[in-house]
Design an enzyme around this catalytic site. Structure first.
Site, PDB file in Angstrom:
ATOM      1  N   SER A 130       7.420  25.207   2.670  1.00 33.27           N
ATOM      2  CA  SER A 130       6.362  26.414   2.526  1.00 33.27           C
ATOM      3  C   SER A 130       6.232  26.867   1.371  1.00 33.27           C
ATOM      4  CB  SER A 130       6.833  27.829   3.674  1.00 33.27           C
ATOM      5  OG  SER A 130       8.128  28.295   2.990  1.00 33.27           O
ATOM      6  N   GLU A 172      10.639  33.186 -20.663  1.00 36.26           N
ATOM      7  CA  GLU A 172       9.977  34.575 -20.044  1.00 36.26           C
ATOM      8  C   GLU A 172      11.313  35.367 -19.586  1.00 36.26           C
ATOM      9  OE1 GLU A 172       6.163  32.681 -18.089  1.00 36.26           O
ATOM     10  OE2 GLU A 172       7.820  32.500 -17.115  1.00 36.26           O
TER      11      GLU A 172
HETATM   12  C1  LIG Z   1      11.527  30.126 -11.992  1.00 34.24           C
HETATM   13  C2  LIG Z   1      10.496  29.074 -12.007  1.00 34.24           C
HETATM   14  C3  LIG Z   1       9.176  29.248 -12.637  1.00 34.24           C
HETATM   15  C4  LIG Z   1       8.591  28.339 -12.663  1.00 34.24           C
HETATM   16  N1  LIG Z   1       7.350  28.552 -13.474  1.00 34.24           N
HETATM   17  C5  LIG Z   1       5.989  27.902 -13.482  1.00 34.24           C
HETATM   18  C6  LIG Z   1       4.864  27.925 -14.036  1.00 34.24           C
HETATM   19  O1  LIG Z   1       4.707  28.850 -14.733  1.00 34.24           O
HETATM   20  N2  LIG Z   1       3.751  27.172 -13.896  1.00 34.24           N
HETATM   21  C7  LIG Z   1       4.067  26.025 -12.952  1.00 34.24           C
HETATM   22  O2  LIG Z   1       3.056  25.295 -12.879  1.00 34.24           O
HETATM   23  N3  LIG Z   1       5.204  25.658 -12.137  1.00 34.24           N
HETATM   24  C8  LIG Z   1       6.117  26.414 -12.508  1.00 34.24           C
HETATM   25  N4  LIG Z   1       7.198  26.393 -11.740  1.00 34.24           N
HETATM   26  C9  LIG Z   1       7.480  25.177 -10.859  1.00 34.24           C
HETATM   27  C10 LIG Z   1       6.666  25.194  -9.741  1.00 34.24           C
HETATM   28  O3  LIG Z   1       7.072  26.366  -8.939  1.00 34.24           O
HETATM   29  C11 LIG Z   1       7.057  24.027  -8.878  1.00 34.24           C
HETATM   30  O4  LIG Z   1       6.696  22.885  -9.430  1.00 34.24           O
HETATM   31  C12 LIG Z   1       6.364  23.938  -7.403  1.00 34.24           C
HETATM   32  O5  LIG Z   1       7.043  25.333  -6.680  1.00 34.24           O
HETATM   33  C13 LIG Z   1       6.787  22.882  -6.557  1.00 34.24           C
HETATM   34  O6  LIG Z   1       6.128  22.680  -5.421  1.00 34.24           O
HETATM   35  P1  LIG Z   1       6.898  22.154  -4.175  1.00 34.24           P
HETATM   36  O7  LIG Z   1       6.129  22.334  -2.955  1.00 34.24           O
HETATM   37  O8  LIG Z   1       7.011  20.775  -4.384  1.00 34.24           O
HETATM   38  O9  LIG Z   1       8.257  22.896  -4.040  1.00 34.24           O
HETATM   39  P2  LIG Z   1       8.619  24.254  -3.613  1.00 34.24           P
HETATM   40  O10 LIG Z   1       7.362  25.309  -4.092  1.00 34.24           O
HETATM   41  O11 LIG Z   1       9.931  24.663  -4.460  1.00 34.24           O
HETATM   42  O12 LIG Z   1       8.992  24.372  -2.189  1.00 34.24           O
HETATM   43  C14 LIG Z   1       9.896  23.856  -1.522  1.00 34.24           C
HETATM   44  C15 LIG Z   1       9.993  24.607  -0.011  1.00 34.24           C
HETATM   45  O13 LIG Z   1      10.555  23.657   0.787  1.00 34.24           O
HETATM   46  C16 LIG Z   1      11.565  24.627   1.253  1.00 34.24           C
HETATM   47  N5  LIG Z   1      12.899  23.434   1.484  1.00 34.24           N
HETATM   48  C17 LIG Z   1      13.572  23.049   0.542  1.00 34.24           C
HETATM   49  N6  LIG Z   1      14.391  22.275   1.299  1.00 34.24           N
HETATM   50  C18 LIG Z   1      14.380  22.323   2.681  1.00 34.24           C
HETATM   51  C19 LIG Z   1      14.907  21.945   3.677  1.00 34.24           C
HETATM   52  N7  LIG Z   1      15.825  20.926   3.657  1.00 34.24           N
HETATM   53  N8  LIG Z   1      14.515  22.058   4.990  1.00 34.24           N
HETATM   54  C20 LIG Z   1      13.322  22.836   5.225  1.00 34.24           C
HETATM   55  N9  LIG Z   1      12.684  23.416   4.114  1.00 34.24           N
HETATM   56  C21 LIG Z   1      13.107  23.265   2.874  1.00 34.24           C
HETATM   57  C22 LIG Z   1      11.790  25.549   0.321  1.00 34.24           C
HETATM   58  O14 LIG Z   1      12.464  26.801   0.979  1.00 34.24           O
HETATM   59  C23 LIG Z   1      10.356  25.734  -0.134  1.00 34.24           C
HETATM   60  O15 LIG Z   1       9.608  26.674   0.873  1.00 34.24           O
HETATM   61  C24 LIG Z   1       8.298  27.262 -11.980  1.00 34.24           C
HETATM   62  C25 LIG Z   1       9.503  27.037 -11.049  1.00 34.24           C
HETATM   63  C26 LIG Z   1      10.675  28.100 -11.278  1.00 34.24           C
HETATM   64  C27 LIG Z   1      11.806  27.706 -10.317  1.00 34.24           C
END
Ligand SMILES: Cc1cc2nc3c(=O)[nH]c(=O)nc-3n(C[C@H](O)[C@H](O)[C@H](O)COP(=O)(O)OP(=O)(O)OC[C@H]3O[C@@H](n4cnc5c(N)ncnc54)[C@H](O)[C@@H]3O)c2cc1C
Length: 491
Positions: free
Chosen positions: A16, A179
């Site tokens: 999510s 940050e």
């Molecule tokens: C502290 C921090 C600061 C950041 N700052 C920036 C920024 O300034 N600018 C920027 O562009 N990016 C930033 N990022 C990176 C950005 O947040 C990520 O690249 C982005 O969230 C990736 O999206 P995603 O959907 O791949 O994963 P996520 O957004 O991490 O979502 C993963 C989802 O999968 C769920 N999940 C994981 N494993 C399982 C499982 N086994 N079963 C069910 N659900 C699961 C999690 O609960 C979550 O809901 C930052 C990241 C962090 C940690």
């Protein structure tokens, strides 16, 4: 096993986060049923986690309930559960929560499970140096940071040396580390300076450590130097070329390139150094033969599908494709592309072009009114970059009410010197490590499904009813009051 009642094409979305939420939303007008399976009940705006950790924002402002966000999308449902298996041949996703298993079949699958913290093979560091990946992490850090000042005040009143309590080490000089270090420095030098009597919070040391030779490497040398200067102006000590080799309760050890080591005594350590893709990548790699890189990211086809499985898309932080960075826009754009592909196939108009990432730029704040931003070839620094940061983050925070309250909290912190969210509890600080001591974590604290004991419940209910009746009798008969009066007389 959950089954479809509509007979429509079933799309399962894992996660999510940015990929999961934007992928699900992009399917709102498609002739499909979407089931989002995620291990938290909220969507998380990770870029602002550091503001929750340092008391600027509340957790609700950056983590709205996914169920509420999607309440108006009739073709979407949300299921809580940690996905533990994906069976590509049977086309099912298996998830667990507190010992309860759910199996969901799919016709198309979008995997967006993101990445976790990496301690580069030293997972035991996590006990004393929490990462910054979840709301739990941010609240634990909030408790540890504000708690360190409290413990220092107590120690100083006894005449103890409290330097180790007033030293804060942030490991990792990427955007999150920069940050975080900047905000702790602002806390110590601005926000808290009048709140304590025995300690001078302005004497706190904030140290930013990284093995790399510069801060913010992806921003290039110029912006990295500008960010470093900004941090140093704030009083942050920047230690570069220093690799962390050990972490314990009282501090950490760093090793320099020339082999020399240095011990830093610091109770509060924050790990913002590395990422490891979701272990679901390994499960998918084993079934497809797709390669995994060192960070556990899976190699996908140019259309984000898995080799041999055109119905399975992987997006966001989990993928290794064309050196794409682990940023929100890669996940958002990838998920929208996957949704368009699924929709296009159903309409008989398949997407033929490979996924192309459009880089909208990156930015990092250093302190209030100061940031660095890289947009294409344009480099921005200082107040202009900070205003840009403000506008972009406001735009992407989910939900109107969250935007309004975030602005109010920013006014409190940036124009004033306050922090609206300083509350921290003992459970926030110690809950994670306490749960880790249980063999199966929180599952150990609840009954097994099906193990419900009706006779025991009836017994408990009878006892509670008896207790309540006794309370009523004591009040109605005036016995409670007279007893107290009697005991006062006796005393
Ligand atoms: C502290 C921090 C600061 C950041 N700052 C920036 C920024 O300034 N600018 C920027 O562009 N990016 C930033 N990022 C990176 C950005 O947040 C990520 O690249 C982005 O969230 C990736 O999206 P995603 O959907 O791949 O994963 P996520 O957004 O991490 O979502 C993963 C989802 O999968 C769920 N999940 C994981 N494993 C399982 C499982 N086994 N079963 C069910 N659900 C699961 C999690 O609960 C979550 O809901 C930052 C990241 C962090 C940690």
């Amino acid at each position: 096993m959950t089954t479809s009642t509509t007979g429509r094409h079933q799309v399962v979305v894992i996660g999510s986060g940015f990929g999961g939420l934007f992928g699900t939303k992009a399917l709102r007008r498609s002739d499909v049923d979407v089931t989002m399976v995620a291990k938290t009940t909220h969507h998380l705006f990770q870029p602002l986690l550091y503001q929750v950790a340092t008391g600027i924002l509340s957790e609700g402002e950056i983590a709205p309930p996914t169920r509420e966000v999607l309440s108006g999308q009739k073709n979407a449902q949300v299921l809580l559960g940690e996905v533990t298996d994906i069976d590509l041949a049977a086309q099912t996703v298996t998830s667990h929560v507190l010992g309860r298993e759910t199996v969901v079949p799919y016709d198309s699958l979008i995997v967006a499970a993101g990445a976790g913290q990496s301690y580069f093979g030293n997972d035991h560091f996590s006990e004393f140096a929490p990462g910054m990946k979840s709301i739990d992490d941010a609240l634990e850090l909030r408790g540890r940071i504000f708690g360190a000042f409290e413990m220092a005040e107590l120690g100083a009143q006894r005449g103890d040396n409290v330097d180790h309590l007033l030293t804060f080490v942030v490991v990792g000089a990427g955007p999150t580390g920069v940050e975080m270090a900047g905000q702790i420095a602002e806390l110590a030098h601005r926000t808290l300076r009048r709140d304590f009597r025995a300690i001078n919070t302005r004497s706190a040391r904030v140290i930013l450590v990284d093995a790399a030779p510069q801060v913010l490497p992806p921003f290039g040398a110029k912006l990295g130097a500008n960010a470093q200067k900004g941090l140093e102006d704030l009083g942050v000590e920047v230690m570069l070329g220093a690799m962390v080799t050990d972490v314990d309760e009282r501090g950490l050890t760093v090793k320099y390139k020339d082999g020399s080591t240095e011990r830093i005594n610091a109770v509060t350590k924050i790990w913002a150094a590395g990422v490891q893709a979701s272990p679901l990548g390994k499960i998918l790699a084993e079934q497809t033969g797709a390669p995994l890189d060192r960070a556990g990211r899976i190699g996908v086809n140019p259309d984000l599908t898995l080799p041999g499985y055109p119905e399975v898309f992987v997006v966001g932080d989990m993928i290794a494709l064309d050196n794409l960075p682990g940023v929100a826009q890669v996940a958002i754009q990838g998920a929208k592309y996957a949704a368009k592909s699924i929709d296009g196939r159903l309409r008989g108009k398949p997407v033929t072009k490979p996924f192309k990432y459009f880089d909208k730029g990156s930015m990092a704040t250093i302190s209030r009114f100061r940031a660095v931003a890289l947009v294409g070839k344009i480099r921005l620094t200082g107040f202009v970059a900070w205003l840009m940061w403000l506008a972009v983050h406001l735009f992407y925070i989910t939900g109107f009410k969250n935007r309004v309250t975030a602005v109010l909290h920013w006014l409190v912190s940036f124009l004033g010197r306050g922090r609206s969210e300083r509350t921290a509890t003992e459970q926030q600080i110690f809950g994670r490590n306490a749960l880790a001591r249980l063999r199966r974590g929180a599952t150990d604290l609840v009954s097994e499904p099906g193990e419900f004991d009706a006779a025991l419940e009836a017994e408990r209910r009878a006892a509670l009813e008896e207790q309540a009746a006794e309370e009523v009798r004591l009040t109605d008969e005036g016995v409670r009051g007279s007893r107290i009066a009697q005991s006062r007389v006796n005393a």
